[in-house]
Design an enzyme around this catalytic site. Structure first.
Site, PDB file in Angstrom:
ATOM      1  N   HIS A 144      61.119  28.626  97.033  1.00  0.00           N
ATOM      2  CA  HIS A 144      59.830  29.294  96.861  1.00  0.00           C
ATOM      3  C   HIS A 144      59.100  28.819  95.602  1.00  0.00           C
ATOM      4  O   HIS A 144      57.971  29.262  95.350  1.00  0.00           O
ATOM      5  CB  HIS A 144      60.013  30.812  96.783  1.00  0.00           C
ATOM      6  N   ASP A 194      66.608  28.553 105.684  1.00  0.00           N
ATOM      7  CA  ASP A 194      66.606  29.887 105.085  1.00  0.00           C
ATOM      8  C   ASP A 194      65.780  30.829 105.963  1.00  0.00           C
ATOM      9  O   ASP A 194      64.870  30.390 106.683  1.00  0.00           O
ATOM     10  CB  ASP A 194      65.991  29.804 103.690  1.00  0.00           C
ATOM     11  N   HIS A 209      63.548  32.773 105.051  1.00  0.00           N
ATOM     12  CA  HIS A 209      62.170  32.753 104.565  1.00  0.00           C
ATOM     13  C   HIS A 209      61.616  31.333 104.581  1.00  0.00           C
ATOM     14  O   HIS A 209      62.351  30.361 104.397  1.00  0.00           O
ATOM     15  CB  HIS A 209      62.091  33.276 103.126  1.00  0.00           C
ATOM     16  N   ASP A 212      70.886  33.593 104.770  1.00  0.00           N
ATOM     17  CA  ASP A 212      70.315  34.921 104.973  1.00  0.00           C
ATOM     18  C   ASP A 212      69.716  35.117 106.357  1.00  0.00           C
ATOM     19  O   ASP A 212      69.155  36.176 106.646  1.00  0.00           O
ATOM     20  CB  ASP A 212      69.280  35.250 103.892  1.00  0.00           C
TER      21      ASP A 212
END
Length: 345
Positions: free
Chosen positions: A159, A194, A196, A283
């Site tokens: 990120h 991931d 996200h 995740d």
């Protein structure tokens, strides 16, 4: 497989973050790496501490003023009377930084921190230096002929933009790995699995044609990072067509995920990269506390086997995956699947 690990990661010890308007314990804790490292070693993978690569790998993808901010922010913050223990922004300039650069660390925190999920503490910078070394050395191992290497980094990085932290991430280790691999390979792909979207990685390479960025993630229409990760984001300028986002419905399980992955890997093959960086978020697991997707432990092995079947020199960079009873098993499952895929004739 060589596991590159640095105990300096423990120096980063965030206490809290603000989510849904409430202060809650930060889930990005050192015990994550303890569980992952133990699982990798129990599965027979050798762990090593990397040499010092200096700031060069980070400076290749991040701005100098951002690196300077990260290095000194915690110390400067503590000079403020009544300041919190950790650096957390209390102003969000919404793009106004283009008109100037604040001298105050409070203003700089607003400029360089996208949200309240990436507090900077006294040990954060030292931990980030360890991440630089882990990432650079894993990439170097692959450049020197290893079929794969695993950078067990903490905190994560995907990120992080060239000049902005966000979502538990400060320095973009996947981008650092890809940029270093470019020393040897003409084209490199970053595949982000991931839960996200890897918005920082996408932004760093969005106008480049030598790095393909691919991300499979929970649909950001109702999931972090919200403003990036949609299917119509394809790159710009020379990079048009070199970014592929595959947003998936919340709760997507193994079969549908693997079908989407197969389509994404077709694009990777068409790009014909010389090497691959995998942003390894665990995740997407069905039992992860963030509850975005629903992969099983066996699903991680199947995913990894497909990735390994590309037979590309591969750097794995640890991203998300929060404490659960299955975290270590999921890593071991992925590593075994990758090696099995790479070994197939």
């Amino acid at each position: 497989m060589q596991v590159v690990h640095n105990p300096e990661h423990r120096r980063h010890d965030p206490r809290h973050f603000v989510v849904n308007g409430r202060v809650q314990p930060n889930p990005e804790v050192a015990a994550r790496v303890d569980a992952l490292l133990s699982a990798a070693q129990e599965a027979g993978h050798e762990a090593m501490t990397p040499p010092d690569y200096g700031l060069g790998p980070a400076a290749a993808v991040h701005t100098p003023e951002y690196l300077q901010f990260l290095e000194h922010a915690a110390e400067r913050w503590q000079r403020i009377e009544g300041a919190s223990e950790e650096v957390v922004p209390n102003i969000h300039p919404q793009g106004r930084w283009r008109t100037g650069y604040p001298a105050s660390v409070v203003g700089q925190a607003g400029r360089h921190m996208a949200d309240t999920a990436c507090p900077i503490g006294a040990g954060t910078w030292r931990a980030l230096l360890g991440n630089i070394n882990c990432t650079a050395h894993a990439a170097q191992l692959v450049m020197d002929g290893a079929p794969a290497a695993y950078a067990l980094c903490r905190p994560g990085g995907h990120h992080a933009f060239a000049d902005m932290a966000g979502g538990f991430c400060y320095l973009n280790d996947s981008a650092m790995a890809a940029q270093r691999l470019r020393r040897r390979f003409r084209r490199v792909c970053v595949l982000d699995v991931d839960v996200h979207h890897g918005n920082g990685t996408q932004a760093i390479f969005y106008r480049r044609r030598d790095v393909l960025t691919v991300s499979l993630h929970a649909d950001p229409v109702r999931f972090y990072p919200f403003f990036w990760g949609h299917a119509d984001e394809r790159g710009e300028g020379e990079g048009t067509g070199c970014n592929l986002n595959v947003p998936l419905p919340r709760g997507t399980a193994d079969a549908d995920y693997l079908a989407a992955l197969d389509r994404a890997l077709t694009r990777v093959s068409a790009f014909a990269p010389g090497a691959l960086v995998v942003t390894l978020g665990l995740d997407a697991y069905e039992g992860d506390q963030l509850k975005g997707l629903s992969l099983t432990t066996e699903g991680f092995a199947a995913m990894a086997a497909r990735i390994g079947a590309l037979r590309l020199p591969t750097v794995l960079v640890q991203a998300g995956g929060y404490l659960s009873e299955a975290l270590g098993r999921n890593l071991a499952s992925f590593l075994a699947g990758l090696e099995r895929g790479q070994a197939r004739p």
